[in-house]
Design a protein around this motif. Structure first.
Motif, PDB file in Angstrom:
ATOM      1  N   LEU A 244      -8.769  37.236  39.879  1.00 34.83           N
ATOM      2  CA  LEU A 244      -7.606  37.779  40.854  1.00 34.83           C
ATOM      3  C   LEU A 244      -7.930  37.966  42.309  1.00 34.83           C
ATOM      4  CD1 LEU A 244      -7.434  40.706  38.214  1.00 34.83           C
ATOM      5  CD2 LEU A 244      -5.442  39.379  39.051  1.00 34.83           C
ATOM      6  N   ALA A 245      -9.145  37.890  42.583  1.00 35.20           N
ATOM      7  CA  ALA A 245      -9.588  37.842  44.143  1.00 35.20           C
ATOM      8  C   ALA A 245     -10.548  36.827  44.434  1.00 35.20           C
ATOM      9  CB  ALA A 245     -10.269  39.028  44.447  1.00 35.20           C
TER      10      ALA A 245
ATOM     11  N   PRO B 200     -12.923  49.137  43.824  1.00 35.58           N
ATOM     12  CA  PRO B 200     -12.172  49.636  42.646  1.00 35.58           C
ATOM     13  C   PRO B 200     -11.601  48.574  41.577  1.00 35.58           C
ATOM     14  CG  PRO B 200     -11.638  50.494  44.975  1.00 35.58           C
ATOM     15  CD  PRO B 200     -12.651  49.514  44.755  1.00 35.58           C
ATOM     16  N   LEU B 201     -11.259  47.416  41.989  1.00 33.22           N
ATOM     17  CA  LEU B 201     -10.721  46.542  41.197  1.00 33.22           C
ATOM     18  C   LEU B 201     -11.873  46.059  40.544  1.00 33.22           C
ATOM     19  CD1 LEU B 201      -8.671  44.424  40.554  1.00 33.22           C
ATOM     20  CD2 LEU B 201      -9.629  42.602  42.146  1.00 33.22           C
ATOM     21  N   MET B 202     -12.973  45.831  40.828  1.00 37.03           N
ATOM     22  CA  MET B 202     -14.214  45.617  39.797  1.00 37.03           C
ATOM     23  C   MET B 202     -14.382  46.593  38.704  1.00 37.03           C
ATOM     24  SD  MET B 202     -17.240  43.518  42.303  1.00 37.03           S
ATOM     25  CE  MET B 202     -17.011  44.594  43.534  1.00 37.03           C
TER      26      MET B 202
ATOM     27  N   ASN C 209     -14.332  43.476  27.709  1.00 35.50           N
ATOM     28  CA  ASN C 209     -13.905  42.312  28.423  1.00 35.50           C
ATOM     29  C   ASN C 209     -13.488  41.250  27.137  1.00 35.50           C
ATOM     30  OD1 ASN C 209     -13.853  39.991  30.137  1.00 35.50           O
ATOM     31  ND2 ASN C 209     -15.949  39.311  30.038  1.00 35.50           N
ATOM     32  N   PRO C 210     -12.091  40.730  27.443  1.00 37.98           N
ATOM     33  CA  PRO C 210     -11.518  40.324  28.823  1.00 37.98           C
ATOM     34  C   PRO C 210     -10.106  41.360  28.876  1.00 37.98           C
ATOM     35  CG  PRO C 210     -10.873  38.694  27.190  1.00 37.98           C
ATOM     36  CD  PRO C 210     -11.805  39.699  26.408  1.00 37.98           C
ATOM     37  N   VAL C 211     -10.120  42.346  28.148  1.00 37.84           N
ATOM     38  CA  VAL C 211      -8.781  42.995  28.046  1.00 37.84           C
ATOM     39  C   VAL C 211      -8.238  43.465  29.433  1.00 37.84           C
ATOM     40  CG1 VAL C 211      -7.537  45.075  27.060  1.00 37.84           C
ATOM     41  CG2 VAL C 211      -9.174  43.819  25.656  1.00 37.84           C
ATOM     42  N   ALA C 212      -9.165  44.217  30.183  1.00 40.03           N
ATOM     43  CA  ALA C 212      -8.514  44.754  31.479  1.00 40.03           C
ATOM     44  C   ALA C 212      -8.063  43.663  32.489  1.00 40.03           C
ATOM     45  CB  ALA C 212      -9.574  45.359  32.217  1.00 40.03           C
ATOM     46  N   VAL C 213      -9.026  42.408  32.472  1.00 41.29           N
ATOM     47  CA  VAL C 213      -8.597  41.690  33.437  1.00 41.29           C
ATOM     48  C   VAL C 213      -7.516  40.582  32.846  1.00 41.29           C
ATOM     49  CG1 VAL C 213     -10.255  39.674  32.472  1.00 41.29           C
ATOM     50  CG2 VAL C 213      -9.737  39.659  34.922  1.00 41.29           C
ATOM     51  N   LYS C 214      -7.541  40.301  31.688  1.00 41.76           N
ATOM     52  CA  LYS C 214      -6.384  39.403  31.107  1.00 41.76           C
ATOM     53  C   LYS C 214      -4.990  40.316  31.513  1.00 41.76           C
ATOM     54  CE  LYS C 214      -8.001  35.990  28.389  1.00 41.76           C
ATOM     55  NZ  LYS C 214      -7.440  35.092  26.988  1.00 41.76           N
ATOM     56  N   SER C 215      -4.972  41.536  31.166  1.00 42.33           N
ATOM     57  CA  SER C 215      -3.833  42.390  31.219  1.00 42.33           C
ATOM     58  C   SER C 215      -3.473  42.621  32.838  1.00 42.33           C
ATOM     59  CB  SER C 215      -4.014  43.742  30.601  1.00 42.33           C
ATOM     60  OG  SER C 215      -4.416  43.883  29.128  1.00 42.33           O
TER      61      SER C 215
ATOM     62  N   THR D 189      -0.331  52.815  31.398  1.00 45.59           N
ATOM     63  CA  THR D 189      -1.034  54.197  32.184  1.00 45.59           C
ATOM     64  C   THR D 189      -2.256  53.503  32.786  1.00 45.59           C
ATOM     65  OG1 THR D 189       0.387  55.585  31.208  1.00 45.59           O
ATOM     66  CG2 THR D 189      -1.836  56.368  32.550  1.00 45.59           C
ATOM     67  N   ALA D 190      -3.205  53.050  31.719  1.00 45.06           N
ATOM     68  CA  ALA D 190      -4.294  52.313  32.453  1.00 45.06           C
ATOM     69  C   ALA D 190      -4.381  50.959  33.425  1.00 45.06           C
ATOM     70  CB  ALA D 190      -5.194  51.971  30.971  1.00 45.06           C
ATOM     71  N   LEU D 191      -3.489  50.278  32.750  1.00 45.46           N
ATOM     72  CA  LEU D 191      -3.130  49.096  33.642  1.00 45.46           C
ATOM     73  C   LEU D 191      -2.670  49.653  34.841  1.00 45.46           C
ATOM     74  CD1 LEU D 191      -2.698  46.030  33.954  1.00 45.46           C
ATOM     75  CD2 LEU D 191      -0.353  46.243  32.873  1.00 45.46           C
ATOM     76  N   ALA D 192      -2.032  50.737  35.329  1.00 49.40           N
ATOM     77  CA  ALA D 192      -1.643  51.358  36.521  1.00 49.40           C
ATOM     78  C   ALA D 192      -2.705  51.175  37.777  1.00 49.40           C
ATOM     79  CB  ALA D 192      -0.917  52.606  36.693  1.00 49.40           C
ATOM     80  N   ALA D 193      -4.004  51.350  37.121  1.00 48.00           N
ATOM     81  CA  ALA D 193      -5.133  51.462  38.262  1.00 48.00           C
ATOM     82  C   ALA D 193      -5.529  50.312  38.565  1.00 48.00           C
ATOM     83  CB  ALA D 193      -6.145  52.270  37.526  1.00 48.00           C
ATOM     84  N   GLY D 194      -5.418  49.003  37.956  1.00 48.67           N
ATOM     85  CA  GLY D 194      -5.597  47.728  38.432  1.00 48.67           C
ATOM     86  C   GLY D 194      -4.412  47.391  39.287  1.00 48.67           C
ATOM     87  N   ILE D 195      -3.261  47.572  38.901  1.00 48.41           N
ATOM     88  CA  ILE D 195      -2.021  47.342  39.912  1.00 48.41           C
ATOM     89  C   ILE D 195      -2.212  47.919  41.254  1.00 48.41           C
ATOM     90  CG2 ILE D 195       0.392  47.535  40.270  1.00 48.41           C
ATOM     91  CD1 ILE D 195       0.561  47.289  37.239  1.00 48.41           C
ATOM     92  N   ARG D 196      -2.444  49.181  41.306  1.00 43.95           N
ATOM     93  CA  ARG D 196      -2.681  49.869  42.453  1.00 43.95           C
ATOM     94  C   ARG D 196      -3.962  49.421  43.279  1.00 43.95           C
ATOM     95  NH1 ARG D 196      -2.467  54.620  40.340  1.00 43.95           N
ATOM     96  NH2 ARG D 196      -4.693  54.608  39.560  1.00 43.95           N
ATOM     97  N   ALA D 197      -5.143  48.981  42.407  1.00 40.72           N
ATOM     98  CA  ALA D 197      -6.255  48.233  43.304  1.00 40.72           C
ATOM     99  C   ALA D 197      -5.592  46.989  43.810  1.00 40.72           C
ATOM    100  CB  ALA D 197      -7.282  48.115  42.383  1.00 40.72           C
ATOM    101  N   ILE D 198      -4.798  46.307  43.175  1.00 47.42           N
ATOM    102  CA  ILE D 198      -4.193  44.806  43.600  1.00 47.42           C
ATOM    103  C   ILE D 198      -3.447  45.248  45.000  1.00 47.42           C
ATOM    104  CG2 ILE D 198      -2.406  43.138  42.985  1.00 47.42           C
ATOM    105  CD1 ILE D 198      -5.236  42.451  41.879  1.00 47.42           C
TER     106      ILE D 198
END
Length: 111
Positions: A16-17, A46-48, A56-62, A84-93
């Motif tokens: 992603l980065a 925060p992204l890490m 692994n790999p649920v969070a990164v693939k989602s 709701t959990a995915l929102a934290a990753g979207i916020r980091a992006i």
């Protein structure tokens, strides 16, 4: 590892980065490199953390899917993250402006 002359990293955050993780994977040559690494590492933390928030790999693939990146299905019995959990990753992006840098379209995926 880099301070000891390491020659790279293995980290799913690079999906992603990529440029940011490539910078973290560059061997250090001087104190300036150490300071730059620290700043980049803390910015990406925060992204890490998100990427390691589920098996692994649920969070990164989602998150890759939410960013519109081509990614395969999760193997059974793994399932996509809850929105709701995915929102934290979207916020980091968004906070890192990776969506702008890489053209990720996450507008329609946030809960």
């Amino acid at each position: 590892t880099m301070a000891l002359g390491g020659q790279g990293t293995a980290n799913m955050t690079g999906n992603l980065a990529p440029a940011e993780m490539a910078e973290l994977s560059t061997p250090w040559r001087n104190d300036g490199d150490a300071a730059r690494f620290r700043a980049q590492y803390l910015a990406l933390l925060p992204l890490m953390h998100f990427n390691y928030s589920a098996i692994n790999p649920v969070a990164v693939k989602s998150l890759m899917r939410a960013c519109g990146l081509p990614v395969g299905s999760l193997r059974k019995p793994l399932r996509e993250l809850d929105p709701t959990a995915l929102a934290a990753g979207i916020r980091a992006i968004r906070d890192l402006e990776l969506d702008k840098r890489y053209g990720y379209d996450v507008r329609d995926h946030a809960p």
